[in-house]
Structure formats: structure tokens, C-alpha cells
Design an enzyme around this catalytic site. Sequence first.
Site, PDB file in Angstrom:
ATOM      1  N   LYS A 175     -21.829   7.734 -18.485  1.00 33.02           N
ATOM      2  CA  LYS A 175     -20.850   6.752 -18.016  1.00 33.02           C
ATOM      3  C   LYS A 175     -19.453   7.097 -18.534  1.00 33.02           C
ATOM      4  O   LYS A 175     -19.313   7.689 -19.609  1.00 33.02           O
ATOM      5  CB  LYS A 175     -21.274   5.334 -18.405  1.00 33.02           C
ATOM      6  CG  LYS A 175     -20.915   4.965 -19.781  1.00 33.02           C
ATOM      7  CD  LYS A 175     -21.070   3.476 -20.058  1.00 33.02           C
ATOM      8  CE  LYS A 175     -20.463   3.291 -21.432  1.00 33.02           C
ATOM      9  NZ  LYS A 175     -20.984   2.396 -22.335  1.00 33.02           N
ATOM     10  N   LYS A 209     -14.238   6.554 -23.332  1.00 35.73           N
ATOM     11  CA  LYS A 209     -13.247   7.275 -24.123  1.00 35.73           C
ATOM     12  C   LYS A 209     -13.891   8.067 -25.245  1.00 35.73           C
ATOM     13  O   LYS A 209     -13.414   9.108 -25.633  1.00 35.73           O
ATOM     14  CB  LYS A 209     -12.245   6.282 -24.742  1.00 35.73           C
ATOM     15  CG  LYS A 209     -11.071   6.014 -23.851  1.00 35.73           C
ATOM     16  CD  LYS A 209      -9.968   5.306 -24.588  1.00 35.73           C
ATOM     17  CE  LYS A 209      -9.062   6.298 -25.281  1.00 35.73           C
ATOM     18  NZ  LYS A 209      -7.894   5.633 -25.900  1.00 35.73           N
ATOM     19  N   LYS A 264     -24.404   4.218 -30.466  1.00 32.06           N
ATOM     20  CA  LYS A 264     -23.189   4.281 -31.277  1.00 32.06           C
ATOM     21  C   LYS A 264     -23.480   4.689 -32.709  1.00 32.06           C
ATOM     22  O   LYS A 264     -22.682   5.392 -33.325  1.00 32.06           O
ATOM     23  CB  LYS A 264     -22.475   2.926 -31.268  1.00 32.06           C
ATOM     24  CG  LYS A 264     -21.672   2.687 -29.999  1.00 32.06           C
ATOM     25  CD  LYS A 264     -20.705   1.528 -30.187  1.00 32.06           C
ATOM     26  CE  LYS A 264     -19.904   1.278 -28.925  1.00 32.06           C
ATOM     27  NZ  LYS A 264     -19.098   0.045 -29.011  1.00 32.06           N
TER      28      LYS A 264
HETATM   29  P1  TYM Z   1     -15.526  -2.423 -23.855  1.00 28.92           P
HETATM   30  O1  TYM Z   1     -14.221  -2.632 -24.528  1.00 28.92           O
HETATM   31  O2  TYM Z   1     -16.316  -1.193 -24.195  1.00 28.92           O
HETATM   32  O3  TYM Z   1     -15.318  -2.407 -22.301  1.00 28.92           O
HETATM   33  C1  TYM Z   1     -14.616  -3.434 -21.617  1.00 28.92           C
HETATM   34  C2  TYM Z   1     -15.300  -3.719 -20.299  1.00 28.92           C
HETATM   35  O4  TYM Z   1     -15.342  -2.550 -19.475  1.00 28.92           O
HETATM   36  C3  TYM Z   1     -16.669  -2.332 -19.027  1.00 28.92           C
HETATM   37  N1  TYM Z   1     -16.901  -0.873 -18.884  1.00 28.92           N
HETATM   38  C4  TYM Z   1     -17.327  -0.272 -17.770  1.00 28.92           C
HETATM   39  N2  TYM Z   1     -17.650  -0.759 -16.553  1.00 28.92           N
HETATM   40  C5  TYM Z   1     -18.042   0.136 -15.618  1.00 28.92           C
HETATM   41  N3  TYM Z   1     -18.134   1.472 -15.838  1.00 28.92           N
HETATM   42  C6  TYM Z   1     -17.831   2.005 -17.048  1.00 28.92           C
HETATM   43  N4  TYM Z   1     -17.911   3.312 -17.253  1.00 28.92           N
HETATM   44  C7  TYM Z   1     -17.407   1.107 -18.079  1.00 28.92           C
HETATM   45  N5  TYM Z   1     -17.024   1.284 -19.362  1.00 28.92           N
HETATM   46  C8  TYM Z   1     -16.717   0.054 -19.848  1.00 28.92           C
HETATM   47  C9  TYM Z   1     -17.542  -2.934 -20.117  1.00 28.92           C
HETATM   48  O5  TYM Z   1     -18.841  -3.234 -19.632  1.00 28.92           O
HETATM   49  C10 TYM Z   1     -16.752  -4.164 -20.492  1.00 28.92           C
HETATM   50  O6  TYM Z   1     -17.030  -5.231 -19.617  1.00 28.92           O
HETATM   51  N6  TYM Z   1     -18.666  -5.460 -26.313  1.00 28.92           N
HETATM   52  C11 TYM Z   1     -17.647  -5.401 -25.287  1.00 28.92           C
HETATM   53  C12 TYM Z   1     -16.457  -6.313 -25.564  1.00 28.92           C
HETATM   54  C13 TYM Z   1     -16.774  -7.742 -25.792  1.00 28.92           C
HETATM   55  C14 TYM Z   1     -17.176  -8.701 -24.824  1.00 28.92           C
HETATM   56  C15 TYM Z   1     -17.280  -9.930 -25.526  1.00 28.92           C
HETATM   57  C16 TYM Z   1     -17.428  -8.637 -23.444  1.00 28.92           C
HETATM   58  C17 TYM Z   1     -16.682  -8.386 -26.996  1.00 28.92           C
HETATM   59  N7  TYM Z   1     -16.993  -9.696 -26.824  1.00 28.92           N
HETATM   60  C18 TYM Z   1     -17.674 -11.089 -24.880  1.00 28.92           C
HETATM   61  C19 TYM Z   1     -17.813  -9.807 -22.812  1.00 28.92           C
HETATM   62  C20 TYM Z   1     -17.926 -11.017 -23.511  1.00 28.92           C
HETATM   63  C21 TYM Z   1     -17.110  -3.984 -25.199  1.00 28.92           C
HETATM   64  O7  TYM Z   1     -17.152  -3.249 -26.153  1.00 28.92           O
HETATM   65  O8  TYM Z   1     -16.458  -3.714 -24.025  1.00 28.92           O
END
Ligand code: TYM
Length: 331
Positions: free
Chosen positions: A192, A195, A112
Site C-alpha cells: 500500500k 511514506k 510497525k
Molecule cells: P494515517 O495517518 O496513517 O492515515 C490517515 C488516513 O489515510 C488512510 N490511508 C490510506 N487510504 C488508502 N490508501 C492508502 N494507501 C492509505 N494510506 C493511509 C488511513 O487509513 C487513514 O484513514 N491511526 C490512524 C490515525 C487515527 C485515527 C483516529 C483515524 C488516530 N485516531 C481515529 C480514525 C479515527 C493513522 O495512523 O492514519
Amino acid sequence: MKERVFSGIQPTGEMHIGNYFGAVVNYVRLQEQHDCIYSIVDYHAITVEHDPKFLPAKVLSMAADLLACGIDPKRAILFVQSHVPEHTELAWIFNCLTSFGDLGRMTQFKDKSEQQEFVSAGLFDYPVLQAADILLYRASKVPVGEDQLQHLELARRIARRFNGRFGEFFPEVEPILSEAPRLMSPADPGQKMSKSLGDKHYIGVMEPEASIREKIKTAVTDVGPRGEQMSPGVANLFLILKLSADSKLYAELEQAYQAGTLRYVRLKEAVAESLLGMLRPLQARRRELEKDLGSVRLVLEDGASRAREIAQQNMKEIRRLMGVGPESLKA
Ligand code: TYM
């Protein structure tokens, strides 16, 4: 006692099927049997440049998407991270228990930060806030996609360090992966689905049918001659089919693939039909919620007050163990 589940999702404005199949299906499934808390993590979203004019609408839209996908506010708590200030308080405490070296090894930070002109300290510290999100509720089960595993490993390290130094308080954090822990981009199956790569690299859960069809139609399949192994693009299409079609159709196309008689046009048509069949009811619910965003606001308000209650109680104990806060001065 029921095990507590926590997960967070960023308010990107639109949920994609990577989020859905990777994490949200598990959010929905787990509410049946566990005590679940789900958060729209706006403090994570501001670690990169953002426009305050649009953030509230994005938060609300993600909340409506989650409700349309089946999050049930009677069974799970759904709230916005910044509405419960204890998240940042615990993050500070955890900052003091996290090594700089550990944070420097986070691959998501490396990826990032390369995309940013201005790399904020918040972006570097992001996994610490994530650990605080989970542990503030003493949650042990965390449904996520594969990209979050390294962050959860860090949360475990932080919890162990805290427990070792100040007394056993936090549980072991355990990831829960779905059948699709890493869904790939249709336009570039080497990466992967996400967005940030651009519009053609993801399929939105609430996206119009025509554009979903187009993205599947133009999805990359085999580049060059077919090898021994299924190419990543074809495997990704089969995975989407598996997650959205009935098992008979999946088995039939898989057999055709093995026999070498499968035309990818047929596979793509089947993927588009099955996926749309699955998404249509979600999209219909989402349209209903759009007419009543007031009720979505109420869900978030109620969620924040329920989350705050747990957070305040745990924070009191954490401050006591750390020797900080007004209570620590009482005789
Ligand atoms: P975020 O908002 O990027 O994504 C939300 C969830 O979607 C999953 N994900 C995917 N799974 C499979 N294939 C993909 N291509 C894919 N893209 C996204 C992510 O793994 C996630 O589970 N840091 C985290 C948010 C967060 C969080 C937390 C998660 C903040 N605090 C505490 C768990 C526990 C994030 O940016 O997810």
C-alpha cells in the site's frame, strides 16, 4: 440530531494521495451534512521515535494541507490531539477495558514493530488511543482507509464492553470507506502507498509536478506477460485515473485496455495530466496558506477549544459512570 463524524490523521509532514483519496475526500464530503471533527494526531506520532524540533512544523503543515484540501473550519472542527488532554484520560480508562490478546492481534502493530529497534508500549497501545479519539466525541461515523478497519473493530468492542458494564453511553462505530480504500505504491504495487516505505512509494498531494510526473512515468505496470486479470500496478493507475479524470477519458482508456490496444505510456500520460489537473488548485491554495500560517494556528486554536468543550462534557459523564473523578466523592 446530526450524526457525528470523527477522523484522525498523523502529522507526517506531508499528505500523500493515498491519504487523500482514501480518507480526506470523505472528510470534505461529510462536512456538508454531518457534525465533523478532524484531528491531527500527534500523540499517535510519538509512538515511534520522533524529533521534537520538527514535530510542531509537521503538525502545522498537515493542518495547512487539510485546509487546502477543503476542510472548512466554519463547518468542521479541526484540532490537534494533544491540545485536548481528555484523549489520553479516556485512553487510560479504555486500557482497562481492552484485552492484551486483542491488542496482540493488531496487524498494524505487528508490521510497525518489526520496523522499530525500540518497540514502545505506546505503539502497542496505539489502537486504544484511537478508540478514545473517536468515542470521546461519541462519534459513530469514521472515514478511513482499509488499513484502519481492524482498529475500528477494536473500538467497537471497547464501546460494547463499556456499555455492557457501566451503562449505554457510546454509539456503534462505523467505518466509511472511499472508492480507494487501499491505494498502492507506484513503485511496488504489491504494497500500500505509504511514506514509511520511502520516497518512491508515495505521491505527495503537494509534491512538485516534475516529481509526480516522474513517479507515474516509472510506476510498475505489468511484470512478465499480460495475464487474464489486470495487474495490480495497472489497476492502481486506472484507479487514480478514475478518481481524477472525467469519466469519458476513463471509459476510453479502459476500452482500449480491454481491446488490447492500450499503450501504458498513454495511460501514464493520462494519469499524470488528470491527477495534476486535480491537484493544481489544492497546491495553489496550499501556497497561499503557507504565506499565512498565523491563520492556520488560529484555526487550530479555535478547533481545540470547540473540541475541548465536547470532550469535557462527555468525560464528566464517563467519569461518573466509572465511579472516578472528584465528582464521584460528592455526597
Ligand atoms: P494515517 O495517518 O496513517 O492515515 C490517515 C488516513 O489515510 C488512510 N490511508 C490510506 N487510504 C488508502 N490508501 C492508502 N494507501 C492509505 N494510506 C493511509 C488511513 O487509513 C487513514 O484513514 N491511526 C490512524 C490515525 C487515527 C485515527 C483516529 C483515524 C488516530 N485516531 C481515529 C480514525 C479515527 C493513522 O495512523 O492514519
